[in-house]
Design an enzyme around this catalytic site. Structure first.
Site, PDB file in Angstrom:
ATOM      1  N   ASP A 174       0.830  -1.214   0.000  1.00 46.31           N
ATOM      2  CA  ASP A 174       0.000   0.000   0.000  1.00 46.31           C
ATOM      3  C   ASP A 174       0.859   1.257   0.000  1.00 46.31           C
ATOM      4  O   ASP A 174       2.048   1.220   0.319  1.00 46.31           O
ATOM      5  CB  ASP A 174      -0.932   0.009   1.210  1.00 46.31           C
ATOM      6  CG  ASP A 174      -0.179  -0.020   2.537  1.00 46.31           C
ATOM      7  OD1 ASP A 174       0.794  -0.790   2.656  1.00 46.31           O
ATOM      8  OD2 ASP A 174      -0.555   0.716   3.457  1.00 46.31           O
ATOM      9  N   GLU A 210       0.265  -1.273   5.609  1.00 44.62           N
ATOM     10  CA  GLU A 210       1.320  -0.805   6.508  1.00 44.62           C
ATOM     11  C   GLU A 210       1.078   0.626   6.952  1.00 44.62           C
ATOM     12  O   GLU A 210       1.328   0.986   8.097  1.00 44.62           O
ATOM     13  CB  GLU A 210       2.677  -0.920   5.799  1.00 44.62           C
ATOM     14  CG  GLU A 210       3.886  -0.680   6.707  1.00 44.62           C
ATOM     15  CD  GLU A 210       4.355   0.769   6.730  1.00 44.62           C
ATOM     16  OE1 GLU A 210       5.270   1.082   7.520  1.00 44.62           O
ATOM     17  OE2 GLU A 210       3.810   1.605   5.977  1.00 44.62           O
TER      18      GLU A 210
END
Length: 484
Positions: free
Chosen positions: A79, A146
């Site tokens: 991400d 994350e």
């Protein structure tokens, strides 16, 4: 734009990065990039699977002669932080990142670039694709989410990985080798309020703050950059006895230093001169304080249509005072590691509208006790103003291991390659290593990566020459991993 980037060296990395950046990959919406990685692994005929939380694992057998080396886990997160300038028209859910080249830097057109951690992902993809790079047995771990909770790392179950060594490719200085990181906790203060009618003799101002640098709320917190939420609150405080707050919208992501804030306030028209003088004086003071580090800071106020409702005078005052009392920025420097922020807080997002107040913070510390101390201080500041305060998304730090075998190998390799010692340090950011170490306590970990500037902001950029340096370093490490 992407074609120019694809021609950069090392082509194998930049081509993978361009492919990855064509896929929308906001945190918590990683379905498309997960499928992209699964397709990538299967097209290479490598063992590929997705765990129960969405992490993608791809395994590649050792090259000939490296079968007796320790298995290496290559790890990066899929991400990316989605931030854009206010005047940039871009839909992160549907569009790929528009990349530009500016000298030695790759950047994006008014948005975050995704080099954090896309260049790490791209480098792993290049290793998995290559038929020429010597390496031991590899387990590529691509984690999700994350940036907004580390739920991928938290959800990775024990036993899935068999590796002895983990190389985290999420450090943003190419001369740095990470050996530890800060833990964090999200702090959310909420409060409902009864809207009151605005008297007929009131006028309204719209206050706007923009042009701040922003940046990573961990790595950049030491710089003393302007926080749009705290600056806006200073304006409010300058006229605290005259104004009522109607609404505030400041900041966006908890791990980004807020660059912009907008508010609307009302006051008795008889206090116009007082309010003008207060705002003008405070703006002059703020701009003088930040003139060196925030040269593009803009602070404006102008008349707008008067809203029908606002917070009461008392509720407005308590809101302003509580934000003033809540600490923002670094709180304590490490007494053991020179130049390392030990504990900090970022007042990341303030939203006041339609009877509800929500204030979001991210507190970080390399010490659990330090994290709890500052979190309790912030909680107390808001509870004194009758907010409900909750802690969530807590994750541990990564405690340094000075006896690490892979740390010694990587440090020596860096010195051999570059003729100087690497900067071996812990960082004030939330790397996934601390979380991964909970279920894999015996795995030996280090972190490194290419030079990236302005992560988590539309100014994010990645160094081209540094990416080449990082790529060569990664290949050398894989060739020099220890035997079982």
């Amino acid at each position: 734009m992407s074609l120019e980037v694809r021609n950069l060296a090392p082509k194998e990395v930049w081509n993978m990065f361009a492919d990855l950046n064509a896929v929308p990959r906001p945190s918590k919406k990683e379905e498309r990039v997960i499928q992209f990685m699964v397709n990538f692994g299967k097209e290479l005929n490598l063992e590929t699977f997705v765990d129960k939380v969405g992490n993608v694992i791809i395994k590649k057998p050792a090259t000939k002669g490296f079968e007796e080396r320790k298995t290496v886990v290559l790890q990066s997160h899929l991400d990316m932080v989605h931030q854009k300038n206010n005047d940039t028209k871009f839909n992160f859910d549907t569009q790929g990142i528009q990349m530009l080249i500016d000298g030695d830097w790759v950047t994006a057109n008014g948005t975050t670039l995704g080099a954090d951690n896309g260049l790490g992902v791209a480098a792993i993809m290049a290793v998995l694709t290559s038929t020429e790079i010597p390496h031991p047995n590899l387990e590529a771990l691509f984690t999700i989410d994350e940036e907004t909770g580390m739920t991928g790392a938290m959800g990775l179950e024990a036993g899935i990985l068999k590796g002895d060594i983990l190389l985290n490719l999420d450090t943003e200085e190419d001369d740095e080798i990470g050996m530890g990181c800060a833990g964090g906790v999200d702090i959310t203060a909420t409060k409902s309020y009864t809207e009151v009618g605005v008297p007929d003799n009131c006028i309204a101002y719209k206050l706007e703050i923009k042009g701040l640098n922003g940046g990573h709320s961990g790595m950049d917190i030491i710089k003393g950059l302007g926080n749009a939420n705290k600056i806006m609150n200073r304006l409010h405080h300058a006229a605290i006895n005259a104004i009522c707050v109607c609404e505030i919208d400041g900041g966006s992501l908890r791990n980004a230093i807020p660059r912009e804030s907008v508010s609307v306030v009302v006051f008795d028209k008889n206090d116009t001169n007082l309010v003008n003088k207060a705002f003008t004086s405070e703006i002059e003071s703020i701009k003088n304080e930040f003139k060196t580090i925030e040269p593009n800071l803009e602070i404006n106020f102008s008349t707008v249509d008067t809203p029908k409702t606002s917070l009461s005078k008392d509720t407005s005052k308590k809101l302003i005072q509580s934000i003033y009392a809540a600490h923002n920025g670094f709180y304590r420097m490490s007494p053991d590691i020179k130049g390392l922020v030990e504990t900090s807080n970022n007042i990341a997002k303030i939203l006041v509208k339609n009877g509800d107040i929500k204030i979001s913070c991210l507190t970080r510390s390399s010490l659990e006790s330090g994290k709890q101390d500052l979190a309790n201080s912030i909680k107390s500041a808001f509870e004194l103003a009758n907010f409900t305060v909750t802690f969530s998304g807590e994750y541990p730090g990564w405690q340094p291991n000075i006896n690490s075998e892979i740390l010694e190998i990587v440090s020596n390799l860096y010195e051999d390659l570059h003729g100087e010692k690497a900067h071996v340090a812990a960082c004030h950011a939330g790397l996934e290593c601390g979380i991964l170490g909970q279920n894999y306590p015996k795995i030996d970990m280090v972190s490194f990566g290419p030079t990236i500037r302005g992560a988590h902001s539309p100014d994010e950029r990645a160094s081209i020459s540094s990416t080449q340096k990082f790529w060569n370093f990664l290949k050398e490490i894989l060739k020099n991993t220890p035997k079982k």
